[in-house]
Design an enzyme around this catalytic site. Sequence first.
Site, PDB file in Angstrom:
ATOM      1  N   GLY A  54       0.821  -1.199   0.000  1.00 25.07           N
ATOM      2  CA  GLY A  54       0.000   0.000   0.000  1.00 25.07           C
ATOM      3  C   GLY A  54       0.853   1.246   0.000  1.00 25.07           C
TER       4      GLY A  54
ATOM      5  N   GLN B 139       2.827   9.866   1.542  1.00 25.54           N
ATOM      6  CA  GLN B 139       4.176   9.295   1.497  1.00 25.54           C
ATOM      7  C   GLN B 139       5.000   9.775   0.310  1.00 25.54           C
ATOM      8  OE1 GLN B 139       2.542   5.125   2.243  1.00 25.54           O
ATOM      9  NE2 GLN B 139       4.541   5.042   3.219  1.00 25.54           N
TER      10      GLN B 139
ATOM     11  N   CYS C  60       6.461  -0.184   7.241  1.00 22.22           N
ATOM     12  CA  CYS C  60       5.992   0.962   6.463  1.00 22.22           C
ATOM     13  C   CYS C  60       7.125   1.428   5.557  1.00 22.22           C
ATOM     14  CB  CYS C  60       5.576   2.081   7.414  1.00 22.22           C
ATOM     15  SG  CYS C  60       5.029   3.557   6.566  1.00 22.22           S
ATOM     16  N   LEU C  61       6.791   1.743   4.302  1.00 19.48           N
ATOM     17  CA  LEU C  61       7.824   2.181   3.355  1.00 19.48           C
ATOM     18  C   LEU C  61       8.481   3.497   3.801  1.00 19.48           C
ATOM     19  CD1 LEU C  61       5.937   1.445   0.006  1.00 19.48           C
ATOM     20  CD2 LEU C  61       7.792   0.096   1.034  1.00 19.48           C
TER      21      LEU C  61
ATOM     22  N   HIS D  99      -3.919   0.918   7.900  1.00 12.75           N
ATOM     23  CA  HIS D  99      -2.596   1.541   7.830  1.00 12.75           C
ATOM     24  C   HIS D  99      -2.609   2.754   6.887  1.00 12.75           C
ATOM     25  CE1 HIS D  99       1.959   1.061   7.890  1.00 12.75           C
ATOM     26  NE2 HIS D  99       1.784   1.871   6.855  1.00 12.75           N
ATOM     27  N   GLU D 100      -3.221   2.591   5.716  1.00 12.20           N
ATOM     28  CA  GLU D 100      -3.218   3.676   4.726  1.00 12.20           C
ATOM     29  C   GLU D 100      -4.141   4.825   5.133  1.00 12.20           C
ATOM     30  OE1 GLU D 100      -0.792   3.568   2.820  1.00 12.20           O
ATOM     31  OE2 GLU D 100      -0.403   1.440   3.079  1.00 12.20           O
TER      32      GLU D 100
ATOM     33  N   HIS E 201      -2.338   6.941   7.487  1.00 13.44           N
ATOM     34  CA  HIS E 201      -1.386   7.839   6.803  1.00 13.44           C
ATOM     35  C   HIS E 201      -2.077   9.136   6.375  1.00 13.44           C
ATOM     36  CE1 HIS E 201       2.539   6.080   6.283  1.00 13.44           C
ATOM     37  NE2 HIS E 201       2.071   4.939   5.802  1.00 13.44           N
TER      38      HIS E 201
HETATM   39 NI    NI Z   1       3.004   3.052   5.674  1.00 10.38          NI
END
Ligand code: NI
Length: 168
Positions: A47, A52, A92-93, A134-135, A138
């Site tokens: 995701g 991000q 998480c990226l 999670h998204e 964000h």
């Molecule tokens: Ni993330």
Amino acid sequence: MTVRTIIQLPDPRLREETASVQNIAAPEIQTLIDDMIETMYAAEGVGLAATQIAVSKRIAVIDVSKEHDQPMVLINPAITASEGEELMSEGCLSIPGVYDKAPRALRVTLCAQDRTGKPYEIEADGLLAHAIQHEVDHLNGKLFIDYLSPLKRQMARKKLEKNKRRNP
Ligand code: NI
């Protein structure tokens, strides 16, 4: 399509509240969605939120399929119901190399718009429910490490700094 740069903690733009999107059909929004999907695949994530890539809009993409060929687009998403709770291991990226467990609902109902602007509602469980939470977090400026104890959060930050020194 362009792979965009994913910003990392402690970039303050990860903490911004995002604005809802009205003009979904606009070419710049369609390009943004294509770029987000491309960026998610390039980073091997399940995701990615617009936050991000430093875009403050309520858009996220998710793909939990095995073949990475079923991208889901979430525009102006909202979780309208949730059920159960479980500690789930997360990464998480934007926080590379850090993994820990955050409390997540087992099942969620998501209301969002797709890339044509059409509203949809889905019930999700498992990895998809997890990714949705999670998204959406964000898009509200929230990160999974916020759920950790202060000590674990501190350890996560140290680990991140160490990883950055190793791979600048
Ligand atoms: Ni993330």
